[in-house]
Design a protein around this motif. Sequence first.
Motif, PDB file in Angstrom:
ATOM      1  N   LYS A 136     -11.008  -6.058  -6.174  1.00  0.00           N
ATOM      2  CA  LYS A 136      -9.719  -5.866  -5.269  1.00  0.00           C
ATOM      3  C   LYS A 136      -8.556  -7.016  -5.539  1.00  0.00           C
ATOM      4  O   LYS A 136      -7.612  -6.805  -5.647  1.00  0.00           O
ATOM      5  N   SER A 137      -9.140  -8.196  -5.938  1.00  0.00           N
ATOM      6  CA  SER A 137      -8.330  -9.288  -6.531  1.00  0.00           C
ATOM      7  C   SER A 137      -7.675  -8.932  -7.602  1.00  0.00           C
ATOM      8  O   SER A 137      -6.491  -9.024  -7.643  1.00  0.00           O
ATOM      9  N   VAL A 138      -8.234  -8.373  -8.698  1.00  0.00           N
ATOM     10  CA  VAL A 138      -7.588  -7.751  -9.714  1.00  0.00           C
ATOM     11  C   VAL A 138      -6.529  -6.750  -9.495  1.00  0.00           C
ATOM     12  O   VAL A 138      -5.476  -6.869  -9.874  1.00  0.00           O
ATOM     13  N   PHE A 139      -7.025  -5.879  -8.749  1.00  0.00           N
ATOM     14  CA  PHE A 139      -6.106  -4.684  -8.012  1.00  0.00           C
ATOM     15  C   PHE A 139      -4.806  -5.474  -7.727  1.00  0.00           C
ATOM     16  O   PHE A 139      -3.722  -4.951  -7.735  1.00  0.00           O
ATOM     17  N   GLU A 140      -4.985  -6.481  -6.603  1.00  0.00           N
ATOM     18  CA  GLU A 140      -3.973  -6.766  -6.127  1.00  0.00           C
ATOM     19  C   GLU A 140      -2.946  -7.701  -6.866  1.00  0.00           C
ATOM     20  O   GLU A 140      -1.796  -8.007  -6.607  1.00  0.00           O
ATOM     21  N   SER A 141      -3.281  -8.103  -8.264  1.00  0.00           N
ATOM     22  CA  SER A 141      -2.350  -8.729  -8.870  1.00  0.00           C
ATOM     23  C   SER A 141      -1.608  -7.930  -9.664  1.00  0.00           C
ATOM     24  O   SER A 141      -0.523  -8.300 -10.411  1.00  0.00           O
ATOM     25  N   LEU A 142      -1.752  -6.273  -9.704  1.00  0.00           N
ATOM     26  CA  LEU A 142      -0.724  -5.388 -10.329  1.00  0.00           C
ATOM     27  C   LEU A 142       0.723  -5.631  -9.225  1.00  0.00           C
ATOM     28  O   LEU A 142       0.646  -6.140  -8.115  1.00  0.00           O
ATOM     29  N   THR A 143       1.760  -5.367  -9.746  1.00  0.00           N
ATOM     30  CA  THR A 143       3.064  -5.605  -9.244  1.00  0.00           C
ATOM     31  C   THR A 143       3.109  -4.099  -8.309  1.00  0.00           C
ATOM     32  O   THR A 143       2.338  -3.084  -8.706  1.00  0.00           O
ATOM     33  N   PRO A 144       3.917  -3.994  -7.607  1.00  0.00           N
ATOM     34  CA  PRO A 144       4.193  -2.716  -6.579  1.00  0.00           C
ATOM     35  C   PRO A 144       4.381  -1.505  -7.477  1.00  0.00           C
ATOM     36  O   PRO A 144       3.860  -0.358  -7.301  1.00  0.00           O
ATOM     37  N   GLN A 200     -12.352   2.094  -2.957  1.00  0.00           N
ATOM     38  CA  GLN A 200     -12.164   3.242  -1.790  1.00  0.00           C
ATOM     39  C   GLN A 200     -10.713   3.105  -1.779  1.00  0.00           C
ATOM     40  O   GLN A 200     -10.169   3.334  -0.457  1.00  0.00           O
ATOM     41  N   VAL A 201      -9.909   3.084  -2.832  1.00  0.00           N
ATOM     42  CA  VAL A 201      -8.542   3.187  -2.649  1.00  0.00           C
ATOM     43  C   VAL A 201      -8.077   4.834  -2.703  1.00  0.00           C
ATOM     44  O   VAL A 201      -8.405   5.452  -3.718  1.00  0.00           O
ATOM     45  N   SER A 202      -7.216   5.204  -1.891  1.00  0.00           N
ATOM     46  CA  SER A 202      -7.099   6.595  -2.184  1.00  0.00           C
ATOM     47  C   SER A 202      -5.784   6.832  -2.874  1.00  0.00           C
ATOM     48  O   SER A 202      -4.943   6.218  -2.654  1.00  0.00           O
ATOM     49  N   TYR A 203      -5.995   7.754  -3.637  1.00  0.00           N
ATOM     50  CA  TYR A 203      -4.934   8.330  -4.636  1.00  0.00           C
ATOM     51  C   TYR A 203      -4.481   9.801  -4.673  1.00  0.00           C
ATOM     52  O   TYR A 203      -3.846  10.101  -5.527  1.00  0.00           O
ATOM     53  N   GLU A 204      -5.141  10.378  -3.882  1.00  0.00           N
ATOM     54  CA  GLU A 204      -4.869  11.986  -3.681  1.00  0.00           C
ATOM     55  C   GLU A 204      -3.817  12.116  -2.839  1.00  0.00           C
ATOM     56  O   GLU A 204      -3.217  11.728  -1.910  1.00  0.00           O
TER      57      GLU A 204
END
Length: 204
Positions: A136-144, A200-204
């Motif tokens: 989660k921490s790695v994912f949150e490091s992405l820009t919007p 559990q991030v929704s991308y559909e």
Amino acid sequence: MKHPLVRIIDDDADARSSTSFFLSVMGWEIKEYESAVHFLETDDLSRPGCLVLDVRMPEMTGMELQVKLNQKDCRLPIIFLSGHGDLDMAVHALKRGASDFLEKTSKPERLQAAVCKAVKESVALTESIESREKLKSVFESLTPREKEVALRVAKGELNKIIAYDLGISERTVKMHRSNVCAKLNVASAVELAAFLNELQVSYE
């Protein structure tokens, strides 16, 4: 991850000391509490391990402590020790998620086996939670914008479609996609989808 701890909660000092001695000889790190209230006030609930919990205690019973821990969403496994064989009580405790329910007269080997099982489950759960928090921490490091591109890539959208929908160039999409893969340590849309599914991030 913190080293697992076996908490022994019993108002009977002799019984508490006896259980503590046996389990410490078996190699477990032990902490004793003379009451459920003392346990709630001082224990680090984030540390994996288990509770070896007396059923009948003043101030707060073992069953009442189980309810309190469930309300706190505490996942520490509970092994109840009862000096009074009560099948109905055992059924209720197990329905509320107790790991085991033993009589105090049970053979020590049964307690050791119950503790092994409970601690193993607790350690596995803690490792899973910590792993997810790292992801989660790695994912949150992405820009919007990188997150936006990541979600669309995970859906299997082509770069040119993503570029058209977001109003940016295909070259820019490729740059964001490359950055996403590098930061998340994934090599394909399939791996990216698996990463998001784990969170559990929704991308559909």
